[in-house]
Design an enzyme around this catalytic site. Structure first.
Site, PDB file in Angstrom:
ATOM      1  N   SER A 101       0.805  -1.224   0.000  1.00 37.60           N
ATOM      2  CA  SER A 101       0.000   0.000   0.000  1.00 37.60           C
ATOM      3  C   SER A 101       0.844   1.282   0.000  1.00 37.60           C
ATOM      4  O   SER A 101       1.628   1.497  -0.912  1.00 37.60           O
ATOM      5  CB  SER A 101      -0.932  -0.083   1.207  1.00 37.60           C
ATOM      6  OG  SER A 101      -1.833   0.961   1.210  1.00 37.60           O
ATOM      7  N   ASP A 103      -3.148   6.110  -3.197  1.00 40.69           N
ATOM      8  CA  ASP A 103      -1.990   5.514  -2.532  1.00 40.69           C
ATOM      9  C   ASP A 103      -1.400   4.432  -3.450  1.00 40.69           C
ATOM     10  O   ASP A 103      -1.841   4.258  -4.585  1.00 40.69           O
ATOM     11  CB  ASP A 103      -2.349   4.973  -1.138  1.00 40.69           C
ATOM     12  CG  ASP A 103      -3.183   3.712  -1.197  1.00 40.69           C
ATOM     13  OD1 ASP A 103      -3.810   3.452  -2.252  1.00 40.69           O
ATOM     14  OD2 ASP A 103      -3.202   2.966  -0.210  1.00 40.69           O
TER      15      ASP A 103
HETATM   16 MG    MG Z   1      -3.733   1.061   0.194  1.00 44.03          MG
END
Ligand code: MG
Ligand code: 16G
EC number: 5.4.2.3
Length: 542
Positions: free
Chosen positions: A64, A281
């Site tokens: 992430s 992100d």
């Molecule tokens: Mg993420």
């Protein structure tokens, strides 16, 4: 006799002295110590699929918003939701087994505990983000899956929400609840068509600049754009920070976490006053919006803002379509939601607010209890889910006026535009654009709905964060003993004060949040509570 499970585990031995935990969003740490975990997650995914009678399970390799040298893995359930908690524990246990034989033994134990027939079909679909360690870690997962005899679908690069979409689509194909065509192209077709339908001929004003964190969201957004209406009729999108050729630039000085944490635009951002921008992100399951006003002041439009914008729009549509009697909307937040956002939802929108602990799975679960559940974390993770009863009422509703018919058409298109499997930065981004286009709003009008209370988020490193045990959706501490009373005393000293401390689920630290009527009071409160955390969490403290 050869034991393929032990052999696979032996090929990727566990490093000594590392303890792994399936945390809030799977295993996540330095990529160099993850090989063994990956293979074992492959085994767990195969078992989980067999328990679900051969339904597809997803394995996503990503860390992430973490730095480029990290990586991680999370498992996806058949309908696209996060792994069930009991299986998080099994995953943690198998990840920490010292020897290949122990791994194999535990694999057999899980099978017998859940009466899993190890010769029945197992199906697992795998995706990964653009990190340099991805190919090696993928091979480790594949070794686990092959040893377990699973059928494998390797989707290559994917955003996390695309993988969730594919898992849900594979498992619902040919049923009355078919989610979509289970391919990447199917994803673009579904969301591209829904965006066009939801706009109903309205053209978003200006343009949108999308910062893709130099991650997988970049190339996937480029692809999605091909399925959106041409910019002359629809949305003009400028893609920035899309350098996936240089994986060491992932999330560096860009992306949703950078913007939210630093409360400023990425240094590379070159936009004019009042131009809409958003940042994804590294795996594109999170989005925040922002803009600079004509005085060059930065304004963040975070997950709370997306939730309030979307909830008010859905509320209007439900009312205009004549469905208000049968459908209620609720908003789910965490303690990090700004107090002004919570108040706006309760007092102005007159909707119910639920608060859950941090982590998408908790919000998702709470939203599933509502007829329309709008859930967002302030950091930009979130989506909307519609209960089956709600979908049925909408499907059979007969509009009694042209106005009702129009609102119903927008509502149906918006439902298709929302990735209900999981929060999806690309789908959320298009949803926000649809709402702004319908309201004929720019970022200023959106910001003008309420004024955020000044707030401060701090991180305190302590000896052992497990000493900090929270209750009441992480809003109060029950341990260390006595600390909550002291926090309450500090909160009482400032106007509109609110503060809480909780152990992070992803880092070895305690996070402190504070808000108050003024910036000085909020900063002061954060500092006082951080000091309390240091004192109560310091060496020798109980
Ligand atoms: Mg993420
Ligand atoms: C993870 C969670 C996110 C949460 C964050 C909190 C998912 C997919 N992600 O990134 O929802 O906000 O952890 O981190 O669930 P913290 O516990 O370190 O504050």
């Amino acid at each position: 006799m050869a034991d393929p499970i032990a052999e696979a585990a032996a090929k990727h031995p566990a490093p000594e002295g590392v303890v792994y935990t399936y945390g809030t969003a799977g295993f996540r740490t330095k990529a160099q110590v993850l090989d063994s975990v990956m293979t074992r997650c492959g085994l767990i995914a195969a078992l989980r699929s067999r328990l679900h009678k051969g339904k597809w399970i997803g394995v996503m390799i990503t860390a992430s918003h973490n730095p480029p040298e990290d990586n991680g893995v999370k498992l996806v359930e058949p309908l696209g939701n996060m792994l069930q908690e009991e299986w998080e524990v099994l995953s943690t246990t198998i990840a920490n087994k010292p020897s290949p034989e122990d791994v194999s033994k535990y694999y057999q134990e899980i099978a017998s505990k859940f009466s899993i027939d190890l010769s029945s079909p197992a199906r697992v679909v795998v995706g990964r983000d653009t990190r340099a360690s991805g190919p090696r870690l993928l091979d480790c997962v594949l070794d686990g899956l092959k040893a377990a005899g699973a059928e494998i679908k390797d989707c290559g690069f994917m955003t996390t929400p695309q993988l969730h979409y594919i898992v849900r689509s594979l498992n619902t194909e040919g049923t009355p609840h078919a989610y979509g065509t289970p391919t990447e192209q199917g994803y673009y077709e579904k969301f591209g068509a829904a965006f066009k339908a939801a706009l109903r001929g309205k053209k978003p004003s200006g343009s949108l600049t999308v910062d893709c964190a130099n991650g997988v969201g970049g190339p996937k957004l480029r692809e999605l754009i091909k399925y959106l209406p041409p910019k002359e009729e629809g949305l003009e999108i400028h893609v920035v920070n899309e350098n996936v050729i240089k994986p060491e630039s992932l999330n560096v000085d860009c992306g949703a976490d950078f913007v939210k944490t630093n409360q400023r635009a990425p240094p590379s951002s070159k936009v004019g006053p009042n131009d809409r921008c958003c940042s994804l992100d590294g795996d594109a399951d999170r989005v925040v919006f922002y803009f600079k006003d004509s005085n060059n002041s930065f304004h963040l439009l975070d997950g709370d803002r997306i939730a309030t914008l979307v909830a008010s729009f859905l509320g209007d549509l439900v009312r205009q379509a004549g469905l208000a009697d049968s459908i209620t909307i609720g908003v789910v937040q965490t303690a990090y939601a700004n107090g002004a956002a919570t108040q706006y939802v309760e007092k102005t929108l007159k909707l119910k607010v639920d608060c859950t602990p941090t982590g998408v799975k908790y919000l998702h679960h709470a939203a599933e209890m509502l007829s329309i559940g709008v859930y967002f974390e302030a950091n930009g993770h979130g989506t909307v889910i519609f209960s089956q009863d709600t979908l049925d009422s909408i499907a059979k509703h007969e509009p009694s006026s042209p106005g009702q018919k129009e609102a119903l058409a927008v509502l149906v298109a918006v439902i298709n535009l929302i990735n209900q499997a999981v929060g999806d930065a690309l789908s959320d981004m298009l949803l926000v654009e649809v709402v702004l286009a319908h309201k004929n709003w720019g970022p200023q009008e959106w910001l003008g709905t309420y004024t955020d209370l000044p707030n401060r988020l701090s991180k305190v490193v302590v000896d052992d964060r497990r000493k900090f045990q929270a209750t009441d959706a992480e809003r109060r501490l029950v341990k260390p003993e006595g600390i909550q009373k002291k926090i309450d005393e500090e909160v009482a000293k400032v106007r509109q004060g609110r503060s809480f401390a909780r152990a992070s689920g992803t880092e070895d630290a305690v996070r402190v949040y504070a808000e108050a009527a003024t910036r000085t009071e909020a900063d002061d409160l954060a500092r006082k509570v951080s000091e309390l955390v240091k004192t109560f969490g310091g060496p020798g403290a109980a």
